[in-house]
Design an enzyme around this catalytic site. Structure first.
Site, PDB file in Angstrom:
ATOM      1  N   GLU A 227       1.107  -0.790   0.129  1.00  0.00           N
ATOM      2  CA  GLU A 227      -0.372   0.053   0.654  1.00  0.00           C
ATOM      3  C   GLU A 227       0.970   0.798  -0.443  1.00  0.00           C
ATOM      4  O   GLU A 227       1.769   1.149   1.462  1.00  0.00           O
ATOM      5  CB  GLU A 227      -1.382  -0.405   1.257  1.00  0.00           C
ATOM      6  CG  GLU A 227      -2.376   0.917   1.403  1.00  0.00           C
ATOM      7  CD  GLU A 227      -1.757   2.233   1.665  1.00  0.00           C
ATOM      8  OE1 GLU A 227      -1.658   3.091   1.368  1.00  0.00           O
ATOM      9  OE2 GLU A 227      -2.176   2.397   3.135  1.00  0.00           O
ATOM     10  N   CYS A 261      -1.889   8.763   2.741  1.00  0.00           N
ATOM     11  CA  CYS A 261      -2.001   8.567   1.660  1.00  0.00           C
ATOM     12  C   CYS A 261      -3.178   8.932   1.091  1.00  0.00           C
ATOM     13  O   CYS A 261      -3.256   9.257  -0.150  1.00  0.00           O
ATOM     14  CB  CYS A 261      -1.363   7.012   1.608  1.00  0.00           C
ATOM     15  SG  CYS A 261       0.018   6.388   1.722  1.00  0.00           S
TER      16      CYS A 261
END
Length: 453
Positions: A227, A261
């Site tokens: 990720e 993020c």
């Protein structure tokens, strides 16, 4: 490892960095623990996870304080992070065995054919500092419940969090070696992955870090889940609720000091409502309280490190030099600590840093588009593909737009977030694989076909 309080610049603590000898001992404990842990019934593993959730809630304030002091998250958000960790424990404690039930398949008369889900072994997790508890529990809750054991290499600026998390699993009753934290430098990660005792690896972090982990694991043909970064579009169409979009957009960009993020980073706004939206967004940004993260009234704390603030400000300055217009913010605060104000840039040129790079701080780039098609094109004008948010009064229109945005998840009239009940992950430079939900718990299992004649 020296721990620096980003709000004051003062050193809080210092930890001895572990050597390869320490790593070797930890991997041996993990390997031995796995042989017994894999035999443990999933119901017992669920029970222990439920206990871990109780430990988190019982000590929420203590853990939140560690988070706040080490990386600067406002204390109210730090408590919410700990609560979310308890939630993911609750979720897999309730649904782990259902997710991992044997799956039966059509087969000839008199035979039984099924898929069983068996753990792989010790899993290395390389985790970041921005959500120092949640990122760890997001991998640990499902993977340990599936029968794997965990070895954590946490970010070097949050060693107190790493040690506290190991203590949580110990206090919950997990056997020795089922979850361990290593206080080591990133230089040792490739060697740890190469070790035969590690069977898989997961990373949440930057693109370069993801490439390094993927390359090291690929050499040994080991499964990985990555990720990575994001440059999430926040698309506001002409029929959107402007006030609601601006209010939620402010939270989506500035939560955790913008260090996420999946933060909204590129605001793509239809020309018919552009002026009103900008006005509402400015008001909302400027209403945020920037200050001491231990203060209950603080909305935005410091950046986690001074070097991160410096890099963010360089991105802003370079973008302004390229032609972007600074609307609000844009200068580090003149005070102790790594404080950067909520910042808005408009007239953003194609290819400037805030357009083409991930900005890991409270900086919003705002674009004006003529129609829906241009909005979709701009939303997809990025190498990243983690999340996206679409705002419209027409839910069917929102779903139509969502299907055309290249991202791992798209939220309509809501900010992008991770939730234990649904899969989470990205495409492109944002990584591969999925965490959470049923899909997430099955990333690190052997889906073994068993044919009984």
């Amino acid at each position: 490892m020296n721990v620096i309080n980003p709000a004051t610049g003062e050193q809080l603590d210092s930890y001895d960095e572990q050597t390869w000898s320490d790593v070797d001992s930890a991997l041996e404990r993990a390997s031995e623990a796995f042989e017994e842990w894999r035999k443990q019934s999933i119901r017992e593993r669920e029970r222990l996870l439920e206990t871990a959730g109780r430990v988190l809630r019982n000590n929420k304030n203590e853990y939140a304080e560690i988070i706040t002091l080490e990386m600067g998250k406002p204390i109210t958000q730090a408590r919410a992070e700990v609560e979310k960790c308890a939630w993911v424990c609750d979720h897999y404690a309730e649904y782990g065995s259902t997710y991992l039930e044997d799956r039966h398949h059509p087969s000839p008369p008199g035979t039984t054919v099924k898929t069983v889900h068996q753990p792989l072994g010790p899993v290395l997790a390389v985790m970041p500092w921005n959500f120092p508890f949640w990122q760890v529990f997001r991998f640990a809750a499902p993977y340990l419940t599936a029968g794997n054991v965990g070895v954590l290499k946490h970010a070097s600026n949050v060693p107190g969090c790493a040690i506290a998390i190991e203590d949580i699993f110990r206090e919950a009753g997990y056997p020795e070696g089922v979850f361990q934290s290593l206080l080591v430098s990133s230089d040792l990660v490739a060697d740890i992955i190469a070790d035969d005792r590690i069977r898989a690896a997961t990373l949440t972090g930057s693109g370069p870090a993801g490439r390094a982990v993927a390359a090291a694991a690929g050499e040994k043909i080991k499964k990985t889940v990555l990720e990575l970064g994001g440059s999430d579009p926040f698309v506001v169409l002409d029929d959107a609720d402007i006030e609601s979009a601006a209010e939620t957009g402010t939270q989506a960009r500035n939560q955790n000091g913008g260090q996420s993020c999946i933060a909204a980073k590129r605001f793509v706004v239809h020309t018919e409502i552009y002026d009103k939206f900008i006005e509402a967004l400015i008001d909302s940004f400027e209403s945020l309280v920037v200050g001491d993260p231990t203060d209950e009234n603080t909305d935005v704390g410091p950046q986690a490190r001074v070097d991160l603030l410096t890099e963010l400000h360089e991105q802003v300055e370079a973008s302004i030099e390229a032609g972007a217009t600074l609307v609000t913010g844009g200068e580090p605060l003149d005070r102790e600590g790594a404080f950067y104000p909520p910042t808005i840039l408009t007239d953003v040129p194609d290819g400037c840093p805030v357009d083409s790079e991930e900005t890991f701080g409270p900086v919003a780039a705002v674009y004006e588009v003529a129609d829906e098609r241009e909005a979709i094109t701009l939303a997809n004008n990025t190498e990243f593909g983690l999340g996206a948010s679409v705002w419209t009064a027409d839910r069917e229109r929102g779903e139509h737009v969502a299907k055309q945005i290249d991202a791992g998840c798209v939220y309509i009239n809501q900010l992008v977030k991770s939730d234990p009940r649904v899969p989470f992950g990205g495409v492109g430079e944002s990584g591969y694989g999925r965490e959470l939900s049923e899909i997430g718990i099955k990333e690190f299992v052997n889906r073994k076909t068993v044919w009984i004649e």
